[in-house]
Design a protein around this motif. Structure first.
Motif, PDB file in Angstrom:
ATOM      1  N   UNK A 172      13.900  -5.469  13.311  1.00  0.00           N
ATOM      2  CA  UNK A 172      12.848  -6.024  12.449  1.00  0.00           C
ATOM      3  C   UNK A 172      12.163  -4.879  11.705  1.00  0.00           C
ATOM      4  N   UNK A 173      12.012  -5.015  10.369  1.00  0.00           N
ATOM      5  CA  UNK A 173      11.479  -3.918   9.572  1.00  0.00           C
ATOM      6  C   UNK A 173      10.064  -3.535   9.985  1.00  0.00           C
ATOM      7  N   UNK A 202       1.360  -4.459  -1.467  1.00  0.00           N
ATOM      8  CA  UNK A 202       1.191  -3.453  -0.407  1.00  0.00           C
ATOM      9  C   UNK A 202       0.280  -3.983   0.693  1.00  0.00           C
ATOM     10  N   UNK A 203      -0.774  -4.682   0.308  1.00  0.00           N
ATOM     11  CA  UNK A 203      -1.703  -5.237   1.310  1.00  0.00           C
ATOM     12  C   UNK A 203      -1.003  -6.246   2.208  1.00  0.00           C
ATOM     13  N   UNK A 204      -0.228  -7.137   1.610  1.00  0.00           N
ATOM     14  CA  UNK A 204       0.496  -8.140   2.401  1.00  0.00           C
ATOM     15  C   UNK A 204       1.501  -7.460   3.327  1.00  0.00           C
ATOM     16  N   UNK A 205       2.219  -6.464   2.802  1.00  0.00           N
ATOM     17  CA  UNK A 205       3.196  -5.754   3.628  1.00  0.00           C
ATOM     18  C   UNK A 205       2.522  -5.025   4.778  1.00  0.00           C
ATOM     19  N   UNK A 206       1.346  -4.435   4.518  1.00  0.00           N
ATOM     20  CA  UNK A 206       0.628  -3.727   5.585  1.00  0.00           C
ATOM     21  C   UNK A 206       0.133  -4.694   6.648  1.00  0.00           C
ATOM     22  N   UNK A 207      -0.355  -5.859   6.235  1.00  0.00           N
ATOM     23  CA  UNK A 207      -0.786  -6.869   7.214  1.00  0.00           C
ATOM     24  C   UNK A 207       0.393  -7.333   8.063  1.00  0.00           C
ATOM     25  N   UNK A 208       1.528  -7.564   7.396  1.00  0.00           N
ATOM     26  CA  UNK A 208       2.724  -7.976   8.137  1.00  0.00           C
ATOM     27  C   UNK A 208       3.169  -6.890   9.106  1.00  0.00           C
ATOM     28  N   UNK A 209       3.157  -5.617   8.636  1.00  0.00           N
ATOM     29  CA  UNK A 209       3.570  -4.509   9.503  1.00  0.00           C
ATOM     30  C   UNK A 209       2.660  -4.393  10.715  1.00  0.00           C
ATOM     31  N   UNK A 210       1.344  -4.497  10.483  1.00  0.00           N
ATOM     32  CA  UNK A 210       0.397  -4.406  11.599  1.00  0.00           C
ATOM     33  C   UNK A 210       0.591  -5.559  12.584  1.00  0.00           C
ATOM     34  N   UNK A 211       0.834  -6.749  12.057  1.00  0.00           N
ATOM     35  CA  UNK A 211       1.058  -7.907  12.941  1.00  0.00           C
ATOM     36  C   UNK A 211       2.324  -7.736  13.762  1.00  0.00           C
ATOM     37  N   UNK A 212       3.383  -7.228  13.119  1.00  0.00           N
ATOM     38  CA  UNK A 212       4.636  -7.010  13.834  1.00  0.00           C
ATOM     39  C   UNK A 212       4.469  -5.957  14.923  1.00  0.00           C
ATOM     40  N   UNK A 213       3.729  -4.879  14.621  1.00  0.00           N
ATOM     41  CA  UNK A 213       3.495  -3.843  15.624  1.00  0.00           C
ATOM     42  C   UNK A 213       2.667  -4.384  16.792  1.00  0.00           C
ATOM     43  N   UNK A 268      10.144  -1.789  -3.833  1.00  0.00           N
ATOM     44  CA  UNK A 268      10.108  -0.408  -3.356  1.00  0.00           C
ATOM     45  C   UNK A 268       8.805  -0.115  -2.623  1.00  0.00           C
ATOM     46  N   UNK A 269       7.683  -0.576  -3.160  1.00  0.00           N
ATOM     47  CA  UNK A 269       6.389  -0.368  -2.504  1.00  0.00           C
ATOM     48  C   UNK A 269       6.324  -1.118  -1.181  1.00  0.00           C
ATOM     49  N   UNK A 270       6.911  -2.314  -1.156  1.00  0.00           N
ATOM     50  CA  UNK A 270       6.910  -3.084   0.094  1.00  0.00           C
ATOM     51  C   UNK A 270       7.713  -2.372   1.182  1.00  0.00           C
ATOM     52  N   UNK A 271       8.905  -1.883   0.852  1.00  0.00           N
ATOM     53  CA  UNK A 271       9.727  -1.179   1.838  1.00  0.00           C
ATOM     54  C   UNK A 271       9.026   0.079   2.345  1.00  0.00           C
ATOM     55  N   UNK A 272       8.433   0.832   1.432  1.00  0.00           N
ATOM     56  CA  UNK A 272       7.727   2.045   1.848  1.00  0.00           C
ATOM     57  C   UNK A 272       6.574   1.714   2.788  1.00  0.00           C
TER      58      UNK A 272
END
Length: 335
Positions: A1-2, A112-123, A55-59
């Motif tokens: 999972x990314x 970027x905000x949505x991706x960061x929220x998703x990343x934090x939730x996944x972590x 690209x910003x989302x992946x980063x």
């Protein structure tokens, strides 16, 4: 999972976090520029800002929002200067140009905000999962310890009762029960050894240990040998326990009845892989089985009933061959 891949955290022992975020941003930027160049060969000047968002989302997913923001900033400036609206210039060709760049910047910020929220939730979900796994492992270890203690208590009680029994038949029955309980306990111990995990048993080491214990418990002398061979096989615990109990019954029966009037003999136990399953064979070179049932057997035929029951439990079939040169019992198991 990314969302679970945290590049700065993984590279922290060898480089600072800011440097790893910078590297991720540069890699994502380079990939977006490369794809942009390829697209320009097909659709020149089309969708200038489209690649900024993935690209910003992946980063962000790989290296937090800082990497995503840097990737977005570089790509916006690159697209603005080199591609739109006037190549090689930051000047706008129309009055709506600043609004377009501002819209792209706002959209990239939202991405970027949505991706960061998703990343934090996944972590966070990963940490909670790891915590649950650690708690489960602790519970299993405690449960394993208690089960071992319970087996030890049952074995001690049976052994104490066997020693105090006045009737030979009672002592023999208690000894048989003791051997069966020890076989189950031995399989349980193997569930928590090695890398197989608490769901399967290494049959090679299990059968070897079982045979060693049987040779000691049955006081087999050097003239009567017990030989064991097994392929390296991992079996589910329920089937392993049933197979161990069958070995226990067959070896015990052979040691007690196969060598009447003989001073030497051999019992062989083998567990082999074969096409579509496995084969357990227990053979001796004793006197063979009597043609008629022995009327004064102390177990009343319980041993054979147990063997049949354990064979059904292991999803196998039992076949017996007996003659003057000995007895051979084969259990065939399908996968």
């Amino acid at each position: 999972m990314l969302g679970e891949i945290d590049v700065p955290e993984r590279l922290a022992p060898i480089m600072p976090r800011w440097l790893s975020r910078l590297l991720v941003a540069l890699v994502c930027t380079a990939m977006a520029v490369l794809v942009r160049v390829l697209l320009d060969e097909i659709v020149p000047g089309g969708a200038v800002f489209a690649l900024i968002f993935p690209a910003a989302m992946l980063a962000t997913l790989f290296a937090h929002w800082q990497a995503g923001a840097l990737t977005a900033a570089i790509l916006i400036l690159h697209s603005w200067y080199f591609l739109w609206p006037v190549a090689g210039s930051f000047h706008f060709a129309t009055a709506s140009g600043p609004l377009s760049v501002a819209s792209v910047t706002i959209s990239a910020t939202i991405t970027i905000s949505i991706a960061e929220i998703f990343r934090a939730s996944a972590r966070r979900a990963t940490r909670e999962r790891d915590l649950q796994i650690a708690e489960r492992d602790l519970f299993l270890a405690e449960f394993d310890h208690r089960v071992k203690n319970n087996f030890a208590v049952v074995v001690s009680l049976l052994d104490m009762q066997r020693r105090r029994a006045n009737e030979p038949a009672t002592a023999e029955a208690l000894a048989a029960a003791l051997s069966r309980v020890e076989s189950i306990a031995r399989a349980h111990r193997h569930l928590y050894r090695g890398d197989s995990g608490p769901v399967s048993v290494d049959m090679a080491s299990y059968i070897k240990e079982l045979c060693d214990a049987l040779a000691e418990a049955l006081m087999l002398r050097g003239a009567i040998r017990l030989e064991c061979h097994s392929d390296p096989v991992q079996l589910p615990r329920d089937r392993a326990v049933s197979i161990g109990l069958i070995v226990n019954e067959l070896v015990t029966n052979a040691a007690k009845h196969a060598f009447s009037g003989r001073s030497e003999g051999r019992i062989q136990v083998s567990f082999r892989c074969e096409p579509g399953g496995w084969r357990l064979a227990v053979a001796d070179n004793g006197v063979g089985m009597p043609e008629e049932p022995v009327p004064d057997r102390t177990d009343g035929g319980l041993g054979q009933k147990l063997i049949d029951a354990f064979a059904r439990q292991a999803r196998g079939t039992v076949a017996t061959e007996s003659g003057s040169d000995g007895t051979r019992v084969v259990l065939r198991l399908t996968q």
